[in-house]
Write an enzyme that holds these catalytic residues in place. Sequence first.
Site, mmCIF file in Angstrom:
data_model
loop_
_atom_site.group_PDB
_atom_site.id
_atom_site.type_symbol
_atom_site.label_atom_id
_atom_site.label_comp_id
_atom_site.label_asym_id
_atom_site.label_seq_id
_atom_site.Cartn_x
_atom_site.Cartn_y
_atom_site.Cartn_z
ATOM 1 N N TYR A 102 43.912 53.413 36.515
ATOM 2 C CA TYR A 102 44.172 51.982 36.332
ATOM 3 C C TYR A 102 42.840 51.254 36.222
ATOM 4 O O TYR A 102 41.932 51.492 37.007
ATOM 5 C CB TYR A 102 44.945 51.439 37.535
ATOM 6 C CG TYR A 102 45.076 49.925 37.562
ATOM 7 C CD1 TYR A 102 46.249 49.292 37.160
ATOM 8 C CD2 TYR A 102 44.014 49.120 37.990
ATOM 9 C CE1 TYR A 102 46.365 47.907 37.182
ATOM 10 C CE2 TYR A 102 44.120 47.734 38.015
ATOM 11 C CZ TYR A 102 45.294 47.140 37.609
ATOM 12 O OH TYR A 102 45.413 45.774 37.625
ATOM 13 N N GLU A 134 44.437 44.282 31.332
ATOM 14 C CA GLU A 134 44.815 45.361 32.242
ATOM 15 C C GLU A 134 45.227 46.599 31.456
ATOM 16 O O GLU A 134 45.988 46.498 30.496
ATOM 17 C CB GLU A 134 45.983 44.901 33.131
ATOM 18 C CG GLU A 134 46.396 45.921 34.167
ATOM 19 C CD GLU A 134 47.655 45.506 34.910
ATOM 20 O OE1 GLU A 134 47.539 44.981 36.036
ATOM 21 O OE2 GLU A 134 48.756 45.684 34.355
#
Length: 380
Positions: free
Chosen positions: A101, A190
């Site tokens: 991530y 993101e």
Amino acid sequence: MDLYEHQGKELFRRFGIPVSDGRLATTAEEARRAADELGGPVVVKAQVLTGGRGKAGGIKLAADSLEAEQKARDILGLDIRGHVVQKLWIEQASEIAEEYYLSITFDRGAKKPLFMFTTQGGVEIEEVAATSPESLVRLHVDALEGFQPWVARRLVYGGGVKDPDEQKQIAAIVEHLYRCFVECDAMLCEINPLIVTPDGEVKALDSKFTVDDSALFRHPDIAEFRDASAADPLEAFAREKGVIYVKLDGSVGIVGNGAGLSMSTVDVVVVAGGRPANFLDLGGGGSAEGVVDALEVIARDPQVKSILFNVFGGITRCDEVARGILEALRRIEISVPIVVRLDGTNANEARQILADAAPPNLHVEPTMLDAARRAVELAA
Ligand code: GDP
Ligand code: MN
């Protein structure tokens, strides 16, 4: 403005962040053709502005183009938390060895961009923060100092990435993502998951991308991403007119000047027992022309049963607003009653102007609460 996954990925690609090849499709047949063009297994991905599509059945792997067509049929029309799937992104399927991530956003408290990285990707970041906070590396970037190579190194080492080749690729992605974030005037970029393939290739498998609305004028190419078909037609019309307009579900149309006063007016209408149909902000200037535009937007909303005009004159001159209201009544047909409360700069002149013209269906009230009560009464 939130971007769809495929739009975010297009920006990623422009800034040198590796993404898979893909095609848009709006029908199952288009999905089959897209899969044919891409060749080999694909992933069929619902394009909706909400996360957790995988869990909701909006992301499906397909071994070939026939299967892609079937999956597309399953996903199109699916309701994912109130978002009906109308578009699909067909992408060359990736093999996944690891899911990481990586994101950059604004930390308003620190007044700095904030990077977050963890090798525990693929799941919601809130979950990682709750269950294994030690695995989440957080790092601010000093905007004046700009990006420094040590930022990427600290994220990568801090996250515990061991393989040197992987480290290098991720560090490059971090640097590209920073440039992408700054140059696009983004508020959030993101990548979840950022994957490592069995061959050791790192790439962005998903994108969540928010661009600052106020900066869109500097990015006509990104502004074009706005999906006119998905937007409320009235909101699109308001945007065209340069009017700040938010649709709500009640029956009292609200026009105020300044966000604070407009929001207070929404509250006062609720206190008076009514339900606001919208929130419309004339802004600080409040010229006659702006008032005409605002009323033109509101007059198009069939849910509006009365209009409440609440203006406090500071820089805005009330007489100017009053002239705008009369001008709007001359130019457009407004079938619902208008309640006006004006105070501040040139309020007396404004009241005189309205009293002299005395258009039918226009009511002037002395206070905000009186005006709200009247508007609610007239909307009933
Ligand atoms: P989200 O659920 O809305 O966050 O959508 P994502 O694009 O993140 O996809 C959800 C999950 O689907 C990912 O975490 C992956 O596990 C899986 N997935 C997506 N694309 C691929 C792919 O190309 N290959 C494989 N094997 N899995 C994929
Ligand atoms: Mn995701």
